[in-house]
Design a protein around this motif. Structure first.
Motif, PDB file in Angstrom:
ATOM      1  N   ASN A  51       0.831  -1.203  -0.223  1.00  0.00           N
ATOM      2  CA  ASN A  51       0.148   0.040  -0.269  1.00  0.00           C
ATOM      3  C   ASN A  51       0.940   1.205  -0.186  1.00  0.00           C
ATOM      4  OD1 ASN A  51      -2.635   1.441  -0.101  1.00  0.00           O
ATOM      5  ND2 ASN A  51      -2.287   1.738   2.383  1.00  0.00           N
ATOM      6  N   CYS A  52       1.053   1.744  -1.029  1.00  0.00           N
ATOM      7  CA  CYS A  52       1.967   2.839  -1.310  1.00  0.00           C
ATOM      8  C   CYS A  52       1.357   4.289  -1.200  1.00  0.00           C
ATOM      9  CB  CYS A  52       2.855   2.859  -2.574  1.00  0.00           C
ATOM     10  SG  CYS A  52       3.945   1.501  -2.741  1.00  0.00           S
ATOM     11  N   ILE A  53       1.617   5.069  -0.467  1.00  0.00           N
ATOM     12  CA  ILE A  53       1.000   6.390  -0.392  1.00  0.00           C
ATOM     13  C   ILE A  53       1.532   7.557  -1.097  1.00  0.00           C
ATOM     14  CG2 ILE A  53       0.464   8.143   1.479  1.00  0.00           C
ATOM     15  CD1 ILE A  53       0.656   6.096   3.720  1.00  0.00           C
ATOM     16  N   GLY A  54       0.954   8.136  -2.244  1.00  0.00           N
ATOM     17  CA  GLY A  54       1.397   8.961  -3.208  1.00  0.00           C
ATOM     18  C   GLY A  54       1.154  10.462  -2.625  1.00  0.00           C
ATOM     19  N   PHE A  55       2.320  11.240  -2.823  1.00  0.00           N
ATOM     20  CA  PHE A  55       2.096  12.623  -2.352  1.00  0.00           C
ATOM     21  C   PHE A  55       1.840  13.580  -3.694  1.00  0.00           C
ATOM     22  CE2 PHE A  55       4.770  16.864  -1.864  1.00  0.00           C
ATOM     23  CZ  PHE A  55       3.741  17.267  -0.827  1.00  0.00           C
ATOM     24  N   THR A  56       0.635  13.942  -3.869  1.00  0.00           N
ATOM     25  CA  THR A  56      -0.013  14.389  -5.199  1.00  0.00           C
ATOM     26  C   THR A  56       0.483  15.702  -5.648  1.00  0.00           C
ATOM     27  OG1 THR A  56      -1.640  15.288  -3.711  1.00  0.00           O
ATOM     28  CG2 THR A  56      -2.097  13.151  -4.845  1.00  0.00           C
ATOM     29  N   LEU A  57       1.285  16.539  -4.602  1.00  0.00           N
ATOM     30  CA  LEU A  57       1.809  17.750  -5.083  1.00  0.00           C
ATOM     31  C   LEU A  57       3.046  17.619  -6.056  1.00  0.00           C
ATOM     32  CD1 LEU A  57       1.761  20.292  -2.044  1.00  0.00           C
ATOM     33  CD2 LEU A  57       0.044  20.003  -4.109  1.00  0.00           C
ATOM     34  N   LEU A  58       3.391  16.283  -6.112  1.00  0.00           N
ATOM     35  CA  LEU A  58       4.474  16.264  -7.162  1.00  0.00           C
ATOM     36  C   LEU A  58       3.762  15.602  -8.640  1.00  0.00           C
ATOM     37  CD1 LEU A  58       7.195  13.949  -5.174  1.00  0.00           C
ATOM     38  CD2 LEU A  58       7.089  16.361  -5.582  1.00  0.00           C
ATOM     39  N   GLU A  59       4.511  15.979  -9.678  1.00  0.00           N
ATOM     40  CA  GLU A  59       4.043  15.820 -10.902  1.00  0.00           C
ATOM     41  C   GLU A  59       3.652  14.289 -11.238  1.00  0.00           C
ATOM     42  OE1 GLU A  59       4.612  17.231 -15.505  1.00  0.00           O
ATOM     43  OE2 GLU A  59       6.092  17.555 -14.117  1.00  0.00           O
ATOM     44  N   HIS A  60       4.801  13.321 -10.968  1.00  0.00           N
ATOM     45  CA  HIS A  60       4.326  11.971 -11.327  1.00  0.00           C
ATOM     46  C   HIS A  60       4.448  11.446  -9.702  1.00  0.00           C
ATOM     47  CE1 HIS A  60       5.071  12.765 -15.363  1.00  0.00           C
ATOM     48  NE2 HIS A  60       6.388  13.488 -15.144  1.00  0.00           N
ATOM     49  N   TYR A  61       3.604  11.577  -8.903  1.00  0.00           N
ATOM     50  CA  TYR A  61       3.312  11.031  -7.569  1.00  0.00           C
ATOM     51  C   TYR A  61       3.135   9.678  -7.714  1.00  0.00           C
ATOM     52  CZ  TYR A  61      -1.782  11.202  -8.120  1.00  0.00           C
ATOM     53  OH  TYR A  61      -3.037  11.055  -8.600  1.00  0.00           O
ATOM     54  N   GLY A 118      -2.167   2.163  -3.991  1.00  0.00           N
ATOM     55  CA  GLY A 118      -2.672   2.319  -2.812  1.00  0.00           C
ATOM     56  C   GLY A 118      -3.939   2.844  -2.595  1.00  0.00           C
ATOM     57  N   ASN A 119      -4.476   2.925  -1.357  1.00  0.00           N
ATOM     58  CA  ASN A 119      -5.865   3.247  -1.013  1.00  0.00           C
ATOM     59  C   ASN A 119      -5.995   4.725  -0.585  1.00  0.00           C
ATOM     60  OD1 ASN A 119      -4.950   2.869   1.390  1.00  0.00           O
ATOM     61  ND2 ASN A 119      -6.343   1.181   1.908  1.00  0.00           N
ATOM     62  N   VAL A 120      -4.751   5.403  -0.636  1.00  0.00           N
ATOM     63  CA  VAL A 120      -4.755   6.786  -0.102  1.00  0.00           C
ATOM     64  C   VAL A 120      -3.721   7.627  -0.603  1.00  0.00           C
ATOM     65  CG1 VAL A 120      -3.519   6.212   1.915  1.00  0.00           C
ATOM     66  CG2 VAL A 120      -4.776   8.435   1.914  1.00  0.00           C
ATOM     67  N   THR A 121      -3.846   8.976  -1.115  1.00  0.00           N
ATOM     68  CA  THR A 121      -2.724   9.800  -1.459  1.00  0.00           C
ATOM     69  C   THR A 121      -3.173  10.971  -0.739  1.00  0.00           C
ATOM     70  OG1 THR A 121      -4.543  10.654  -3.084  1.00  0.00           O
ATOM     71  CG2 THR A 121      -2.920   8.893  -3.822  1.00  0.00           C
ATOM     72  N   SER A 122      -2.231  12.001  -0.738  1.00  0.00           N
ATOM     73  CA  SER A 122      -2.461  13.344   0.173  1.00  0.00           C
ATOM     74  C   SER A 122      -1.532  14.483  -0.646  1.00  0.00           C
ATOM     75  CB  SER A 122      -1.807  13.065   1.465  1.00  0.00           C
ATOM     76  OG  SER A 122      -2.207  14.285   2.291  1.00  0.00           O
ATOM     77  N   ASN A 123      -2.055  15.668  -0.446  1.00  0.00           N
ATOM     78  CA  ASN A 123      -1.078  16.761  -0.859  1.00  0.00           C
ATOM     79  C   ASN A 123      -0.333  17.362   0.408  1.00  0.00           C
ATOM     80  OD1 ASN A 123      -3.151  18.033   0.761  1.00  0.00           O
ATOM     81  ND2 ASN A 123      -3.812  19.374  -1.055  1.00  0.00           N
ATOM     82  N   SER A 124      -0.214  16.498   1.483  1.00  0.00           N
ATOM     83  CA  SER A 124       0.219  17.249   2.795  1.00  0.00           C
ATOM     84  C   SER A 124       1.449  16.218   3.146  1.00  0.00           C
ATOM     85  CB  SER A 124      -0.536  17.357   3.746  1.00  0.00           C
ATOM     86  OG  SER A 124      -0.026  17.523   5.000  1.00  0.00           O
TER      87      SER A 124
END
Length: 299
Positions: free
Chosen positions: A188-198, A216-222
């Motif tokens: 379950n990988c958590i992506g940081f959405t403020l990066l272009e290729h998160y 993964g089942n969650v991403t965040s911009n924080s």
């Protein structure tokens, strides 16, 4: 009427105490001095001197205006000297914007050191994970992590920020430790959405390159939120080392895939072209290049 000339003459009349003294000082006729003051009063919409008295006296409004004139003309003279010499005093307000986590962990601890060196600067540190409009928000400079694409901004490199893959011991006990990048597909990988290729994590190992699509089942911009989710065992994160440095030391988080090098993120100071001659901003950028725990470009 030249407003600044009229203000200068008005200030000198107050300081010298008479129209005739200022006329002699400027080598002009007294009527010319009186004309400038009358033009100023017409512009202001009221008298600055109480002419019914024997002695030259300011009205209440004139007294207040005199104080403002002193301040304005002082700033004008200072600005003129600064422009002519190219040397601005490192003093005054400096509004700095930075991402929340990076600002809290990496910038805020350095503010005191900077102010010891430049005690006449007043810093307003604004933390936000959204890129603010520098001109609209009157921001002198902003710290950006990642590729700077904003048009019209000047970017100065502060180095790069290395990243690693992090997870809590609890998560790794439940789901296992990935030993190579391809095994991330099972996590379950958590992506940081403020990066272009998160949604793609890239690694290198010697001459080999790995471009891994993550799920993964969650991403965040924080970054703060991602850190909390990793700490509570929700998943795995590819994050800058500074975000989890204290947690690794405490044992609440550990890094994995340490034999693989993740792409580092560029760290830049950006400012509008109108602020490129700001001595305060340039001093702060130079200070950050000295003190930030980042690596030179290309590291």
């Amino acid at each position: 009427m030249d407003l600044f000339d009229s203000m200068r003459i008005f200030v000198r009349v107050v300081e010298r105490g008479s129209f005739s003294a200022v006329a002699r000082e400027l080598n002009i006729g007294q009527p010319a001095v009186s004309k400038q003051v009358r033009a100023l009063e017409k512009y202001l919409g009221g008298p600055v001197f109480a002419r019914s008295t024997r002695h030259l006296a300011l009205t209440d409004q004139g007294q207040r205006f005199y104080g403002h004139c002193q301040e304005i003309l002082g700033h004008l003279e200072s600005a003129t000297r600064s422009f002519a010499s190219g040397q601005e005093q490192i003093a005054g307000p400096l509004r700095v914007a930075a991402p929340v986590s990076y600002g809290r962990l990496c910038i805020a601890p350095l503010i005191g050191i900077f102010l010891q060196r430049y005690p006449d600067v007043r810093i307003d540190l604004r933390l936000s994970d959204h890129n603010e409009d520098l001109l609209m928000e009157n921001i002198d400079l902003a710290i950006r992590i990642g590729v700077v694409k904003s048009e019209g901004l000047v970017a100065v490199s502060l180095g790069t920020s290395p990243r690693r893959v992090y997870a809590s011991p609890t998560y790794l006990q439940r789901h296992g430790v990935p030993l190579e990048p391809g095994e991330l597909a099972a996590h379950n990988c958590i992506g940081f959405t403020l990066l272009e290729h998160y949604d793609r994590w890239r690694f290198t190992q010697k001459a080999d390159e790995f471009d891994i699509p993550i799920t993964g089942n969650v991403t965040s911009n924080s970054s703060e939120a991602i850190r909390e989710m990793v700490l509570c065992g929700l998943g795995i994160s590819l994050s800058p080392q500074w975000l989890f440095e204290a947690d690794v030391e405490q044992g609440s988080v550990q890094s994995v895939l340490d034999n693989y090098l993740a792409a580092a993120l560029p760290v830049s100071a950006v400012f509008s072209r109108e602020r490129r001659h700001s001595a305060r901003a340039m001093a702060f950028i130079g200070f950050l290049r000295e003190h930030l725990q980042v690596f030179p470009d290309g590291a």
